[in-house]
Design an enzyme around this catalytic site. Sequence first.
Site, PDB file in Angstrom:
ATOM      1  N   CYS A  10      63.637  55.188  56.932  1.00 43.68           N
ATOM      2  CA  CYS A  10      63.757  56.623  56.690  1.00 43.68           C
ATOM      3  C   CYS A  10      63.539  57.006  55.224  1.00 43.68           C
ATOM      4  O   CYS A  10      63.675  56.197  54.322  1.00 43.68           O
ATOM      5  CB  CYS A  10      65.100  57.153  57.181  1.00 43.68           C
ATOM      6  SG  CYS A  10      66.501  56.537  56.249  1.00 43.68           S
ATOM      7  N   CYS A  13      66.241  56.309  52.738  1.00 41.57           N
ATOM      8  CA  CYS A  13      66.407  54.892  52.435  1.00 41.57           C
ATOM      9  C   CYS A  13      65.468  54.483  51.301  1.00 41.57           C
ATOM     10  O   CYS A  13      65.834  53.748  50.400  1.00 41.57           O
ATOM     11  CB  CYS A  13      66.118  54.045  53.675  1.00 41.57           C
ATOM     12  SG  CYS A  13      67.045  54.570  55.114  1.00 41.57           S
TER      13      CYS A  13
END
Lengths: 77, 343
Positions: A10, A13
């Site tokens: 993601c 992240c």
Amino acid sequence: MEIKVLGSGCAKCKTLEKVTREAVAELSLDATVEKVEDIQKIIEYGVMITPALVIDGQVVLKGKVPKMKEMKEILTK
Amino acid sequence: MINYLKKNTHKIAILLIAWFAFYKYLTQITNFIIDDVFKLEEGKHLTETLRFFIYEVPKVFLLLILIIFLVGILRSYFSPEKTRKALQGKSLFTGNIMASLLGTVTPFCSCSAIPLFLGFVEAGIPIGITFSFLIAAPMINEVAVVLLIGLFGWKVTLIYFFTGLFVAIFSGWLIGVLKLEKYVADWVFKAKSKNQESEQNKIEFKDRIQLGITGVKEIVGKIWIYIIIGIAVGAGAHGYVPEDFLSTLMSKANWYSVPLAIVVGIPLYSNAAGIIPIISVLIEKGVSLGTALAFMMSVIGLSLPEIIILKKVLKMQLIAIFVGVVALGIVIVGFVLNYIVFT
């Protein structure tokens, strides 16, 4: 110091990994930064919300990306 | 909290008054710009399209800022860990209701669906209850609420909120009753965490305010473009597409309009920000409310990316049942709204 960034692909992240690496570089810390994407490994840390930051086996942050200043405080604590 | 509010009373008051004043006089400001500054001819397609756009964009953003901020503060009192603890040992049905309600306020992003699913399973929470959480979390959120309030008003927002909860409770309950644990990928039950429960540090009220502000920046930063495009499309349709354009195809006179809307909606993926302005066009052009809300729920509640993520932990059979059960719940909502509530 052993730093791990837990998180699958993601966007947050990736940002967390970037901020972590930058903070480590700016503070010139003696640390390794590793991205952990394997979901089973992430689970081992008991994290239910990604991204998370692990320092020397301890979960210090989860579910958010701190600002640079905050990140430096976390790393120098 | 009380101390913080006392210390900052004047700041809070000024901001709130400015907000309400702007919100209250938005119609007048819009009319002033359209009629007096640009001197556009009233009633023309282009004029009404522009009026709609100039009015709706700031209105939706005002609502977004206030509500995301408040929800951000509210969310700071919840965490997946606390939610998990609250759901442990709860019976079916009660557990489904709680999980759906908690799903609406627990901080969650669909990219964390897998770790959350595993964390719940590990704590012994039945998958039916876990599913209630996973269905409610993306479907009922502050962005959906803001846009529904902004474009449809309170009544439709409440209907969406409660029917969305119904879908989450019903689907999770049914999955629980069917006892489908065998269709969860085998490795899931073996995954064990070494150090559960990393204690959250205590946070002060001013940190919660900060979290609210961060939430506003993050969410508005991500969705503003969809909202502007969505409202622009809505404004264009408002001025140019004839009324009742869609009514023959999608009105409640056609029983198949609800299932059709859902079948079309499942593969489509959009967040609430992108889809709701489109929904407002559908309703304005003759689609019934039940059909339109069913479409919206299937777009934001069931999505291909989420299904692909879930494939890591669920076997195909369970994914198929999950999609089927949620679709069934949405069909019920669509029919009830079309035939019982608004006949």
